[in-house]
Write a protein that holds these residues in place. Structure first.
Motif, PDB file in Angstrom:
ATOM      1  N   LYS A   1     -96.270  35.592  21.692  1.00 29.24           N
ATOM      2  CA  LYS A   1     -96.382  37.044  21.558  1.00 29.24           C
ATOM      3  C   LYS A   1     -97.035  37.420  20.248  1.00 29.24           C
ATOM      4  CE  LYS A   1     -92.482  38.173  24.496  1.00 29.24           C
ATOM      5  NZ  LYS A   1     -91.058  38.508  24.526  1.00 29.24           N
ATOM      6  N   LEU A   2     -96.596  36.737  19.199  1.00 25.61           N
ATOM      7  CA  LEU A   2     -97.158  37.063  17.890  1.00 25.61           C
ATOM      8  C   LEU A   2     -98.652  36.812  17.856  1.00 25.61           C
ATOM      9  CD1 LEU A   2     -94.317  35.624  15.652  1.00 25.61           C
ATOM     10  CD2 LEU A   2     -94.923  38.017  16.007  1.00 25.61           C
ATOM     11  N   ILE A   3     -99.027  35.686  18.419  1.00 27.55           N
ATOM     12  CA  ILE A   3    -100.455  35.343  18.402  1.00 27.55           C
ATOM     13  C   ILE A   3    -101.251  36.389  19.160  1.00 27.55           C
ATOM     14  CG2 ILE A   3    -102.136  33.676  19.240  1.00 27.55           C
ATOM     15  CD1 ILE A   3     -99.901  31.539  18.756  1.00 27.55           C
ATOM     16  N   VAL A   4    -100.752  36.687  20.337  1.00 23.77           N
ATOM     17  CA  VAL A   4    -101.498  37.615  21.176  1.00 23.77           C
ATOM     18  C   VAL A   4    -101.587  38.998  20.530  1.00 23.77           C
ATOM     19  CG1 VAL A   4    -101.486  38.800  23.378  1.00 23.77           C
ATOM     20  CG2 VAL A   4    -101.005  36.375  23.284  1.00 23.77           C
ATOM     21  N   LEU A   5    -100.448  39.416  19.986  1.00 24.41           N
ATOM     22  CA  LEU A   5    -100.437  40.741  19.373  1.00 24.41           C
ATOM     23  C   LEU A   5    -101.396  40.824  18.193  1.00 24.41           C
ATOM     24  CD1 LEU A   5     -96.668  41.710  19.431  1.00 24.41           C
ATOM     25  CD2 LEU A   5     -98.540  42.777  20.680  1.00 24.41           C
ATOM     26  N   HIS A   6    -101.557  39.720  17.529  1.00 19.77           N
ATOM     27  CA  HIS A   6    -102.425  39.743  16.354  1.00 19.77           C
ATOM     28  C   HIS A   6    -103.812  39.227  16.670  1.00 19.77           C
ATOM     29  CE1 HIS A   6     -98.378  40.046  14.524  1.00 19.77           C
ATOM     30  NE2 HIS A   6     -99.015  40.859  13.667  1.00 19.77           N
ATOM     31  N   GLY A   7    -104.192  39.427  17.886  1.00 18.48           N
ATOM     32  CA  GLY A   7    -105.596  39.253  18.230  1.00 18.48           C
ATOM     33  C   GLY A   7    -106.013  37.853  18.622  1.00 18.48           C
ATOM     34  N   GLY A   8    -105.050  36.949  18.669  1.00  7.15           N
ATOM     35  CA  GLY A   8    -105.432  35.589  19.043  1.00  7.15           C
ATOM     36  C   GLY A   8    -105.434  35.394  20.547  1.00  7.15           C
ATOM     37  N   LYS A   9    -106.085  34.349  20.974  1.00  2.00           N
ATOM     38  CA  LYS A   9    -105.992  33.979  22.381  1.00  2.00           C
ATOM     39  C   LYS A   9    -104.989  32.842  22.489  1.00  2.00           C
ATOM     40  CE  LYS A   9    -109.305  34.606  25.593  1.00  2.00           C
ATOM     41  NZ  LYS A   9    -110.349  33.985  26.425  1.00  2.00           N
ATOM     42  N   PHE A  10    -104.318  32.838  23.587  1.00  2.00           N
ATOM     43  CA  PHE A  10    -103.279  31.822  23.761  1.00  2.00           C
ATOM     44  C   PHE A  10    -103.617  30.972  24.974  1.00  2.00           C
ATOM     45  CE2 PHE A  10     -99.306  30.192  25.380  1.00  2.00           C
ATOM     46  CZ  PHE A  10     -98.664  29.780  24.232  1.00  2.00           C
ATOM     47  N   SER A  11    -103.618  29.678  24.788  1.00  2.00           N
ATOM     48  CA  SER A  11    -103.888  28.797  25.915  1.00  2.00           C
ATOM     49  C   SER A  11    -102.597  28.171  26.397  1.00  2.00           C
ATOM     50  CB  SER A  11    -104.865  27.694  25.519  1.00  2.00           C
ATOM     51  OG  SER A  11    -106.167  28.199  25.560  1.00  2.00           O
ATOM     52  N   HIS A  12    -102.345  28.325  27.675  1.00  2.30           N
ATOM     53  CA  HIS A  12    -101.124  27.742  28.230  1.00  2.30           C
ATOM     54  C   HIS A  12    -101.289  26.265  28.501  1.00  2.30           C
ATOM     55  CE1 HIS A  12     -99.043  31.581  28.888  1.00  2.30           C
ATOM     56  NE2 HIS A  12    -100.279  32.038  28.927  1.00  2.30           N
ATOM     57  N   TYR A  13    -102.503  25.864  28.648  1.00  6.28           N
ATOM     58  CA  TYR A  13    -102.735  24.461  28.991  1.00  6.28           C
ATOM     59  C   TYR A  13    -103.735  23.854  28.052  1.00  6.28           C
ATOM     60  CZ  TYR A  13    -100.515  25.996  33.183  1.00  6.28           C
ATOM     61  OH  TYR A  13     -99.622  26.521  34.049  1.00  6.28           O
ATOM     62  N   LEU A  14    -103.509  22.611  27.806  1.00  2.54           N
ATOM     63  CA  LEU A  14    -104.473  21.918  26.992  1.00  2.54           C
ATOM     64  C   LEU A  14    -105.679  21.524  27.830  1.00  2.54           C
ATOM     65  CD1 LEU A  14    -104.568  21.437  24.136  1.00  2.54           C
ATOM     66  CD2 LEU A  14    -103.516  19.203  24.418  1.00  2.54           C
ATOM     67  N   THR A  15    -105.539  21.718  29.119  1.00  2.39           N
ATOM     68  CA  THR A  15    -106.635  21.328  29.985  1.00  2.39           C
ATOM     69  C   THR A  15    -107.862  22.186  29.732  1.00  2.39           C
ATOM     70  OG1 THR A  15    -105.646  22.772  31.605  1.00  2.39           O
ATOM     71  CG2 THR A  15    -105.218  20.422  31.820  1.00  2.39           C
ATOM     72  N   SER A  16    -107.615  23.362  29.200  1.00  2.00           N
ATOM     73  CA  SER A  16    -108.773  24.171  28.836  1.00  2.00           C
ATOM     74  C   SER A  16    -109.135  23.908  27.367  1.00  2.00           C
ATOM     75  CB  SER A  16    -108.488  25.648  29.073  1.00  2.00           C
ATOM     76  OG  SER A  16    -107.215  25.986  28.584  1.00  2.00           O
ATOM     77  N   LYS A  17    -109.019  22.662  27.001  1.00  2.00           N
ATOM     78  CA  LYS A  17    -109.228  22.203  25.634  1.00  2.00           C
ATOM     79  C   LYS A  17    -110.533  22.672  25.013  1.00  2.00           C
ATOM     80  CE  LYS A  17    -106.902  17.816  25.304  1.00  2.00           C
ATOM     81  NZ  LYS A  17    -107.022  16.440  25.702  1.00  2.00           N
ATOM     82  N   ARG A  18    -111.524  22.775  25.849  1.00  2.00           N
ATOM     83  CA  ARG A  18    -112.833  23.086  25.295  1.00  2.00           C
ATOM     84  C   ARG A  18    -112.812  24.363  24.475  1.00  2.00           C
ATOM     85  NH1 ARG A  18    -114.087  23.475  31.260  1.00  2.00           N
ATOM     86  NH2 ARG A  18    -112.908  25.319  31.786  1.00  2.00           N
ATOM     87  N   ASN A  19    -111.834  25.218  24.758  1.00  2.00           N
ATOM     88  CA  ASN A  19    -111.783  26.479  24.035  1.00  2.00           C
ATOM     89  C   ASN A  19    -110.734  26.504  22.940  1.00  2.00           C
ATOM     90  OD1 ASN A  19    -113.793  27.616  25.651  1.00  2.00           O
ATOM     91  ND2 ASN A  19    -112.274  27.929  27.277  1.00  2.00           N
ATOM     92  N   VAL A  20    -109.856  25.557  22.939  1.00  2.00           N
ATOM     93  CA  VAL A  20    -108.736  25.624  22.008  1.00  2.00           C
ATOM     94  C   VAL A  20    -109.205  25.340  20.595  1.00  2.00           C
ATOM     95  CG1 VAL A  20    -106.598  24.496  21.333  1.00  2.00           C
ATOM     96  CG2 VAL A  20    -107.017  25.050  23.714  1.00  2.00           C
TER      97      VAL A  20
END
Length: 968
Positions: free
Chosen positions: A186-205
């Motif tokens: 929540k904190l990340i999202v609220l402060h403008g970050g993107k949150f990845s639920h999976y590491l499978t989308s690693k290319r963006n993490v």
DNA sequence: ATTGTGTGGTAG
DNA sequence: GATCGCTACCACACAAT
């Protein structure tokens, strides 16, 4: 909010698990990583708030219980499940209130949805997608949408905007963190970050948050920015993005020297297909999709629901001619996959997922000539035949061809019993046996199927199921065999049977075969012929008995080519025989957990699946069994088969639900509790398999029997498959609808407590029961009073529904009907005793007369249940078989049977007499075969006198009674 | 003695 | 890339009552 007693108990229990596992982890085999995981598990204990600035904890709290909640949240705790279950007793509004004011930080977990099934948003249960990528894409989209929604809500509610500290970051959280993953999210999202639920989308993490990494992950993540959660917290506090390097978890020079520019980390494996581990919500689906064995079981059900038909001619099928065709595709999977891939079928082919330690599901006869067998691992098979071609599964084609198979054959037989996707039993009841016609029919069928499906089938034809099975064995591959012996040709039958191997007989698998071999000839491998000749002495006969009474009897019958009662009822009353009695999910592949929460999540998913299956067949269960496989103490941590179970110790535990139910929010907590009781003194990581079985199934409404799975409705009404034999509609049954409805808890466990007595007692009882209750299950406790009361009432009925369940299933349909009527009568009589004395009019006379034969049931030695009676007779016969029945005993029996005649209890009489005949026949045939044998007849076992006396009793006294009934 | 539980076996 | 070791049902030994 003080920790309530429930929580405390749970807490103690869960820590005791942890303690025991950490003790275990002291020994060398347990890795540090496991230890650290165990430490992390103590996060189950509510943590003090840590957040200070930016968003306050209280702000976060107000959002708890909100629909905003990830279904893969790792933060589910057992307390969550339990407290939720307690609360569900309260009004949903209340529950929701409490949820909001909940003051510890066991925050958002998916069990929240248990409060009210309606709360379950569609996104929680991922729909099926065409492929995994599509699913992922959709899911990530949904999650981002949720994030946006969350921001909007926060900004609206607190009327402020949050500084976009984490703009352009994409953060993934690994494992346990403090604050929790959800709060960080929540904190990340609220402060403008993107949150990845999976590491499978690693290319963006861009960053990975972790406080601890397993050694494996340390290697895996060494090229990433792995940061401790403090980075987030302190960045928010400082209101700017702090240097992540200062919070790096892995001290890795290459990374630190990197530019601080936020650039996406492109990894090599970004194109890799995402790996579905058992913690992934879609693991079950993906596993089942690829599991041949799962397909086999589900297909069997589907096919039986759709294509089974039973049109025997008359009630006593065993007295008319029947021709049993056992039809089976030759190496079905291998053939179909071969066709699909245009392989030359004369070359060795096998179907399998992998190339090494992967099971061969099916191999063609070319491959078999190298000694390759189904079930063998590919690696071994390739040793035997290096040119073996491995083909993938083609599940859709298998299923499709199977459909054609049954459609083509459906109209050609009186009875159709699908046994599998590629094999079935088909029966004709002709007036006369026309050998030529039968063989023409076989050829027709084989030609038809070969043109329509391009696959070959083999057919075994005989007049018993055993012989048909054996015929099929000898017909394979690509042939048919007809063997229709006359009653007089016993020798020919014995000779035919004798030509097979032990394991060729039904119900003799490799274990039993080994056992038999050990019993008779430890040094060499015996055949059925050897077994036949061995059985002629009583001592040898007794040897066989070591396999167990039932099995040895079966075998003796099979050796003579005769069907046992099991086979007979399978053939005669297939719908009854294949009634659904239990429902289960077994997973013994891919099970690798690190924390108990993951297990709980998994159980939730499994139970959710079971619950929805139950609902779809309109049934409810009252008993469950959870079975666990954990890897054996000394076996390697990773077995040779990838994600396999390896060598395991298997344990199981059964438990009961407080009432019949099909709701996962009742079942899940109970099952988890059993899991905790069962899985002790072993680290969670050694769990290798889970199986959950629901039994004691009951239909919601006996007259409205739901479909089993996705039964198609294109059958005509006449042939529309039924799971149960139809019940007489005008008869009030023991399992009356009203009573059932009371027993069945399907929606919410709220009870109308309008019973005055109980209400008064409740308060007093509750205090006591809280003190000394054994079960920590709120649901169970909740039901306790209710259930007790119910049982007391039911005890007054002399006959519970169990009688129907157990005793009836063996009987032919006609008899079942009649016996059910009997029980209806019994029940009426009982209910009269209970209440009708004051109000005799409760049973209208007309109603009684409408029930075919209104006579009270006739007890035999106080027994009423036909199965019990025959069981008693069986022991009586067995104990006196060699010296004959005692006169007074015989008299007792005959008197009983006469009473049956007198009161017109046809079905009972028939059942008992048939049974007696069968029994005495059985012993007679045993002793006769023994005395026929020249080697032994001289020594011992002439036909004992007792047998003759039994026969005399049967023929002179008992059988005539059956005939007299026929005349009447 | 009867009933319930845990385990093992088999099939396809 | 590996790999997809399911599931229903019966029988039995033994414990619990």
């Amino acid at each position: 909010m003080p920790i309530n007693e429930n929580d405390l108990e749970l807490f103690l229990e869960s820590t005791s698990i942890l303690n025991s596992s950490s003790q275990n982890s002291i020994d060398k085999t347990t890795s540090n990583a496991e230890l650290s995981n165990i430490e992390h598990s103590t996060l189950l204990i509510p943590q003090p708030p840590l957040l200070k600035t930016g968003t306050t904890l209280s702000e976060l709290k107000t959002q708890e219980g909100n629909d905003y909640c990830n279904h893969d949240s790792i933060n589910e705790t057992e307390e969550g499940g339990k407290t939720d279950s307690i609360k569900q007793q309260e009004k949903n509004d209340d529950a929701f209130e409490k949820m909001h004011s909940n003051n510890n930080n066991r925050s958002c977990n998916k069990n929240n949805s248990y409060f009210n099934p309606m709360l379950q948003s569609p996104t929680r249960m991922p729909q099926r997608y065409n492929n995994y990528d599509e699913y992922m894409e959709n899911k990530i989209f949904q999650q981002n949408k949720n994030d946006q929604k969350l921001i909007a809500e926060y900004e609206k509610q607190f009327n402020k905007t949050y500084p976009q500290i984490f703009k352009n970051t994409n953060i993934y959280i690994n494992g346990y963190t403090n604050p929790t993953r959800l709060q960080l999210h929540k904190l990340i999202v609220l402060h403008g970050g993107k949150f990845s639920h999976y590491l499978t989308s690693k290319r963006n993490v861009t960053h990975i948050i972790a406080t601890n990494l397993t050694s494996k992950k340390k290697i895996e993540f060494r090229k990433y920015r792995v940061v401790q959660p403090e980075w987030i917290m302190q960045s928010i506090e400082a209101n700017k993005l702090l240097k992540w390097q200062d919070y790096a978890l892995l001290l890795n020079d290459t990374n630190i020297n990197n530019t601080t520019d936020i650039k996406t980390l492109v990894t090599k494996d970004s194109t890799k297909k995402p790996h579905l581990d058992c913690n992934h919500p879609d693991f079950l689906a993906s596993f089942f999709k690829n599991s041949r064995l799962h397909h086999l079981t589900t297909w069997k059900l589907e096919l039986q629901n759709k294509h089974m038909k039973s049109n025997p001619v008359g009630a006593h099928h065993n007295r008319i001619k029947k021709i049993i065709y056992y039809i089976d595709f030759d190496c079905f999977f291998a053939t179909v996959s071969g066709l699909k891939h245009n392989e030359n079928s004369s070359l060795p082919i096998a179907v399998s997922h992998g190339q090494g330690n992967s099971d061969i599901a099916s191999c063609n006869y070319a491959a078999r000539s190298f000694g390759i067998k189904n079930g063998m691992w590919v690696s071994r098979a390739k040793q035997l035949c290096s040119t073996l071609k491995i083909l993938p599964y083609e599940f859709d084609s298998y299923r499709k061809i199977s459909e054609t198979f049954y459609e083509l054959l459906y109209d050609k037989f009186d009875t159709v019993i699908p046994l599998s996707v590629d094999e079935g039993v088909f029966i004709d009841y002709p007036e006369d046996i026309d050998y030529k016609g039968i063989s023409e029919k076989c050829m027709d069928i084989r030609n038809l199927l070969s043109t329509k499906t391009k696959c070959t089938v083999s057919i075994g034809v005989s007049n018993t199921l055993v012989l048909s099975t054996l015929c099929l064995k000898s017909a394979k591959p690509n042939g048919f065999k007809i063997f229709l012996p006359h009653n007089t040709e016993k020798e020919a039958v014995a000779k035919f049977v004798g030509s097979f191997q032990l394991t060729d007989l039904p119900n003799i698998g490799h274990k039993t075969a080994d056992k038999i071999n050990e019993l008779y000839s430890p040094s060499s491998i015996i055949t059925l012929a050897d077994l036949q000749s061995n059985l002629s002495s009583l001592s040898s006969f007794n040897k066989l008995n070591k396999l167990g009474g039932k099995l040895s009897r079966k075998i003796i019958l099979y050796l003579k080519g005769e069907d046992d009662i099991d086979n007979i009822s399978k053939i005669n009353t297939p719908f009854n025989y294949f009634r659904k009695k239990s429902l289960s999910v077994d997973i013994n592949w891919g099970i690798r957990f690190q924390t108990i929460e993951q297990v709980y999540n998994f159980i939730d998913r499994v139970v959710a699946r079971l619950a929805s299956q139950l609902k779809s067949i309109n049934m409810a269960s009252s008993q469950y069994t959870i079975k666990l496989a954990r890897c054996k103490a000394n076996s390697p941590i990773e077995p040779p088969k990838y994600l396999g179970m390896g060598l395991c110790d298997i344990t199981s535990k059964t438990g009961r639900f407080p009432a019949h139910t099909n709701e996962n929010y009742i079942m899940s907590p109970e099952i988890k509790q059993s899991f905790r009781k069962l899985y002790i003194q072993a680290p969670i990581s050694s769990l290798r398999g889970i199986s959950i079985t629901l039994s004691n199934l009951k239909t919601n409404n006996d007259r409205d029997i739901g479909s089993m799975l996705d039964r198609k409705t294109n059958n005509t009404l006449d042939n529309f498959p039924r799971l149960h034999p139809p019940l007489p509609h005008d008869v009030p049954l023991t399992m009356s609808n009203t009573e059932n409805a009371d027993q069945m808890v399907t929606v919410t466990p709220l009870l109308p407590s309008n019973d005055n007595n109980n209400n008064n007692n409740n308060n007093n009882n509750n205090r006591r029961s809280i003190e000394k209750r054994k079960s920590r299950s709120p649901a169970r406790e909740f039901f306790n009073n209710y259930h007790k009361k119910k049982n007391q009432e039911r005890a007054k009925h002399h006959f519970s529904t169990e009688i129907d369940e157990n005793a009836l299933k063996e009987l032919p349909l006609e008899m079942q009907k009649e016996i059910q009527r009997e029980y209806a009568v019994i029940n009426l009589v009982n209910s009269t005793k209970r209440s009708a004395l004051e109000a005799p009019k409760i049973i209208p006379k007309k109603k009684l007369e409408s029930i075919c034969c209104f006579n009270p049931p006739i007890p035999f030695q106080k027994l009423l249940n036909p199965k019990e009676i025959t069981a008693r007779l069986d022991t009586w016969i067995l104990q006196n078989i060699e010296r004959g029945p005692r006169t007074d005993d015989a008299l007792l029996l005959v008197q009983y049977l006469r009473r049956l005649v007198k009161f017109n209890k046809k079905s009972m009489l028939l059942y008992i007499v048939d049974h007696l005949e069968e029994q005495i026949d059985y012993y007679r045939s045993y002793y006769r075969s023994a005395s026929d044998d020249p080697q032994t007849s001289s020594n011992h076992h002439q036909m004992p006198d007792g047998i003759l006396q039994w026969e005399k009793l049967l023929v002179l006294k008992i059988l005539p009674l059956r005939e007299s009934k026929n005349r009447a």
